[in-house]
Design an enzyme around this catalytic site. Structure first.
Site, mmCIF file in Angstrom:
data_model
loop_
_atom_site.group_PDB
_atom_site.id
_atom_site.type_symbol
_atom_site.label_atom_id
_atom_site.label_comp_id
_atom_site.label_asym_id
_atom_site.label_seq_id
_atom_site.Cartn_x
_atom_site.Cartn_y
_atom_site.Cartn_z
ATOM 1 N N ALA A 192 0.768 -1.176 -0.133
ATOM 2 C CA ALA A 192 0.010 -0.172 0.045
ATOM 3 C C ALA A 192 0.781 1.339 0.039
ATOM 4 O O ALA A 192 0.479 2.289 -0.529
ATOM 5 C CB ALA A 192 -1.124 -0.079 1.410
ATOM 6 N N ALA B 20 2.256 1.558 -3.424
ATOM 7 C CA ALA B 20 1.132 2.189 -4.345
ATOM 8 C C ALA B 20 0.751 3.570 -4.246
ATOM 9 O O ALA B 20 0.539 4.387 -5.161
ATOM 10 C CB ALA B 20 -0.102 1.281 -4.175
ATOM 11 N N GLU B 21 0.498 4.014 -3.004
ATOM 12 C CA GLU B 21 0.078 5.051 -2.735
ATOM 13 C C GLU B 21 1.230 6.347 -3.130
ATOM 14 O O GLU B 21 1.041 7.250 -3.716
ATOM 15 C CB GLU B 21 -0.090 5.323 -1.284
ATOM 16 C CG GLU B 21 -0.707 7.030 -1.035
ATOM 17 C CD GLU B 21 -1.762 7.149 0.223
ATOM 18 O OE1 GLU B 21 -2.019 8.383 0.373
ATOM 19 O OE2 GLU B 21 -2.069 5.980 0.726
ATOM 20 N N THR B 22 2.599 6.067 -2.804
ATOM 21 C CA THR B 22 3.434 6.807 -3.369
ATOM 22 C C THR B 22 3.760 7.169 -4.849
ATOM 23 O O THR B 22 3.502 8.239 -5.125
ATOM 24 C CB THR B 22 4.765 6.127 -2.951
ATOM 25 O OG1 THR B 22 5.115 6.117 -1.505
ATOM 26 C CG2 THR B 22 6.208 6.948 -3.425
ATOM 27 N N SER C 212 0.327 8.826 -6.161
ATOM 28 C CA SER C 212 0.389 10.318 -5.644
ATOM 29 C C SER C 212 1.498 11.047 -6.405
ATOM 30 O O SER C 212 1.189 12.164 -6.892
ATOM 31 C CB SER C 212 1.060 10.258 -4.125
ATOM 32 O OG SER C 212 0.093 9.987 -3.246
#
Length: 162
Positions: free
Chosen positions: A71, A74-76, A79
């Site tokens: 996660a 993925a978020e990095t 973003s």
């Protein structure tokens, strides 16, 4: 893990941020958490963001890649894509992250590739596919970011946090 790689940015993005006096590698880095986890961003544009993360050091008690680590990767990546889409006048803030874990990984590097599903004026949604070294899908993720207007000090804070 502490080695820094240079992210490949499109020239127009480099020029846009350089004119504002913004350090792109710091602004579009994985941040402190990503650095601790060994996240490396290899390529970054609004159309595609690629990054890697080692499995070692990011496992749960059974020795498998921790779902939370996937996660973070993925978020990095999502973003960074959202920030590049929004441009220098916007800040991307994650508002929804969904991850489906397909298989475990016990060693090596995982690679994430973020591509846009939607790029609007106020939101951006990216699909992030995380694969192991054999190219097998480990995780499918989707991130939606709110794109809000930059306020004074936002770029300075973002640059300081990288």
């Amino acid at each position: 893990m502490g080695e820094q790689q240079h992210v490949k940015f499109p020239q127009e993005v480099i020029d846009e941020y350089a004119a504002l006096g913004v350090d792109l590698p710091a602004l579009f880095s994985a941040g402190h958490l990503g650095t601790r986890m060994g996240v490396q961003i290899l390529e970054a544009s609004a159309e595609k963001v690629v990054g890697t993360m080692p499995v070692e050091g990011n496992t749960q008690p059974y020795g498998l890649l921790h779902g939370g680590a996937s996660a973070v990767l993925a978020e990095t990546l999502g973003s960074v894509g959202s920030m590049l889409h929004g441009g220098s006048s916007k800040i991307a803030v994650g508002v929804d992250l969904n991850c489906t874990h397909h298989r475990g990984a016990r060693s090596g590097l995982v690679t994430g590739v973020a591509t846009p599903l939607h790029r609007g004026r106020s939101t951006a949604t990216y699909e992030i596919v995380i694969s192991d070294e054999e190219g097998r899908r480990v995780c499918s993720a989707r991130l939606t970011c709110l794109l809000r207007d930059v306020t004074p000090g936002d770029a300075a804070r973002a640059g300081a946090s990288g």
